[in-house]
Design a protein around this motif. Sequence first.
Motif, mmCIF file in Angstrom:
data_model
loop_
_atom_site.group_PDB
_atom_site.id
_atom_site.type_symbol
_atom_site.label_atom_id
_atom_site.label_comp_id
_atom_site.label_asym_id
_atom_site.label_seq_id
_atom_site.Cartn_x
_atom_site.Cartn_y
_atom_site.Cartn_z
ATOM 1 N N THR A 205 0.804 -1.229 0.000
ATOM 2 C CA THR A 205 0.000 0.000 0.000
ATOM 3 C C THR A 205 0.834 1.274 0.000
ATOM 4 O O THR A 205 0.298 2.364 -0.207
ATOM 5 N N GLN A 206 2.138 1.155 0.280
ATOM 6 C CA GLN A 206 3.046 2.299 0.455
ATOM 7 C C GLN A 206 2.753 3.093 1.721
ATOM 8 O O GLN A 206 3.285 4.189 1.910
ATOM 9 N N GLN A 207 1.925 2.561 2.602
ATOM 10 C CA GLN A 207 1.661 3.230 3.875
ATOM 11 C C GLN A 207 2.920 3.245 4.739
ATOM 12 O O GLN A 207 3.687 2.280 4.774
ATOM 13 N N MET A 208 3.145 4.373 5.422
ATOM 14 C CA MET A 208 4.235 4.485 6.387
ATOM 15 C C MET A 208 3.873 5.554 7.410
ATOM 16 O O MET A 208 2.837 6.206 7.304
ATOM 17 N N GLU A 209 4.723 5.710 8.393
ATOM 18 C CA GLU A 209 4.472 6.661 9.464
ATOM 19 C C GLU A 209 4.546 8.101 8.946
ATOM 20 O O GLU A 209 5.195 8.385 7.943
ATOM 21 N N GLY A 210 3.887 9.012 9.698
ATOM 22 C CA GLY A 210 4.175 10.430 9.573
ATOM 23 C C GLY A 210 5.296 10.714 10.566
ATOM 24 O O GLY A 210 6.466 10.478 10.291
ATOM 25 N N THR A 228 13.010 3.613 13.597
ATOM 26 C CA THR A 228 13.609 3.493 12.271
ATOM 27 C C THR A 228 13.801 4.861 11.630
ATOM 28 O O THR A 228 13.069 5.806 11.898
ATOM 29 N N ARG A 229 14.781 4.916 10.747
ATOM 30 C CA ARG A 229 15.127 6.134 10.023
ATOM 31 C C ARG A 229 14.206 6.225 8.806
ATOM 32 O O ARG A 229 14.563 5.880 7.689
ATOM 33 N N LEU A 230 12.970 6.707 9.046
ATOM 34 C CA LEU A 230 11.928 6.638 8.029
ATOM 35 C C LEU A 230 11.055 7.879 8.076
ATOM 36 O O LEU A 230 10.736 8.375 9.162
ATOM 37 N N SER A 231 10.650 8.366 6.926
ATOM 38 C CA SER A 231 9.736 9.502 6.757
ATOM 39 C C SER A 231 10.154 10.651 7.669
ATOM 40 O O SER A 231 11.295 11.086 7.647
ATOM 41 N N VAL A 237 13.778 12.300 16.186
ATOM 42 C CA VAL A 237 14.861 11.555 16.825
ATOM 43 C C VAL A 237 16.156 11.775 16.051
ATOM 44 O O VAL A 237 16.236 11.475 14.855
ATOM 45 N N THR A 238 17.156 12.292 16.735
ATOM 46 C CA THR A 238 18.497 12.399 16.176
ATOM 47 C C THR A 238 19.330 11.274 16.767
ATOM 48 O O THR A 238 19.560 11.248 17.981
ATOM 49 N N SER A 239 19.734 10.347 15.918
ATOM 50 C CA SER A 239 20.404 9.153 16.428
ATOM 51 C C SER A 239 21.674 9.493 17.187
ATOM 52 O O SER A 239 22.447 10.368 16.785
ATOM 53 N N GLU A 240 21.852 8.796 18.306
ATOM 54 C CA GLU A 240 22.982 8.956 19.218
ATOM 55 C C GLU A 240 22.891 10.217 20.059
ATOM 56 O O GLU A 240 23.737 10.433 20.930
ATOM 57 N N PRO A 248 15.283 0.919 8.103
ATOM 58 C CA PRO A 248 14.046 0.169 7.891
ATOM 59 C C PRO A 248 14.189 -0.904 6.807
ATOM 60 O O PRO A 248 13.206 -1.509 6.397
ATOM 61 N N GLY A 249 15.420 -1.143 6.333
ATOM 62 C CA GLY A 249 15.654 -2.064 5.232
ATOM 63 C C GLY A 249 15.850 -3.503 5.669
ATOM 64 O O GLY A 249 15.391 -3.923 6.746
#
Length: 310
Positions: A205-210, A228-231, A237-240, A248-249
């Motif tokens: 569906t290509q659905q993902m988070e906002g 996950t690093r997504l959208s 969230v800045t990692s670290e 997300p792969g």
Amino acid sequence: ERMERDGIEVVHAHYATHPAMVAYVVERLTGIGYSFTAHAHDLYCHRAMLGEKLARARSAVTISEFNRVYLERARAAGKKATPIHVVRCGVEWERYEAMARERWQRWREAPPGTRLRVLAVGSLQPYKGHRHLLTACAKLRARGLRFECRLIGEGRLRPALERQIAALDLAGEVRLLGARTEHEVWDWLRWADVFAMPSVVDESTQQMEGIPVALMEAMAAGLGVVATRLSGIPELVTSEQNGLLVSPGPTIAEELAAGVWRMRDAGVRERLARAARQTRGFDLATNVRRLEQVLGSDAGTEIASDGVAA
């Protein structure tokens, strides 16, 4: 007819799908202007007439810079440069301060070997990525981590997730709690040490988070977060710095396991959680005021700092 009778100047539709379509029809029939807010599925999955809705709107609002790019692409097909505003969702961060401080104290006093408590909150749908979290849990148990994982939410994937829990022999560590009330979620936030948000793109569906509000709540509550690093999530969230982000792969399960493994260290958790509490830009009151300003501008009305129309 009622809108005309009541002197309504602008209709604001929440979501760019059917609500914005209704506002579009109202404008065509009455001339009453409209704007709309777009979140996630209404951009990624269902974009019918999005360009036309944008072209006739006084403005559009969305919750992330990532989404703004989507809307700008749709706007490029229209004849009108409709203003696009980013107004984020938000939570009442101050409500969670006592919970955060109590949690950090508990971490400092916990004896060695205390089970790590992992929480995930979200409907049981493919784009929430729960199956990857379960795979990560199996990897963590194989590494010898003592933990408990609880998943709050209901949905069509529950039978599949139950089968996966059984196949991985995770019944001793993982429980599906089903749908819970706001107050019950609050209690589980208090219980947890780590909040996991294993979001992915639903290929069908290509659905993902906002930008998930549940993730904002977890950060406000002083939890260590792994997402996950997504959208739009990297805008929160800045990692670290104030949490950990993973891909997300194809390697998502391995990376989730590695992220939660790092969070077993109470010092790492507290450092990231304290920074998460200081995250700016996702406060509810601030963003309500921002939306008031946008709506007031659409109506040709100046909104004062106290939210009252001038």
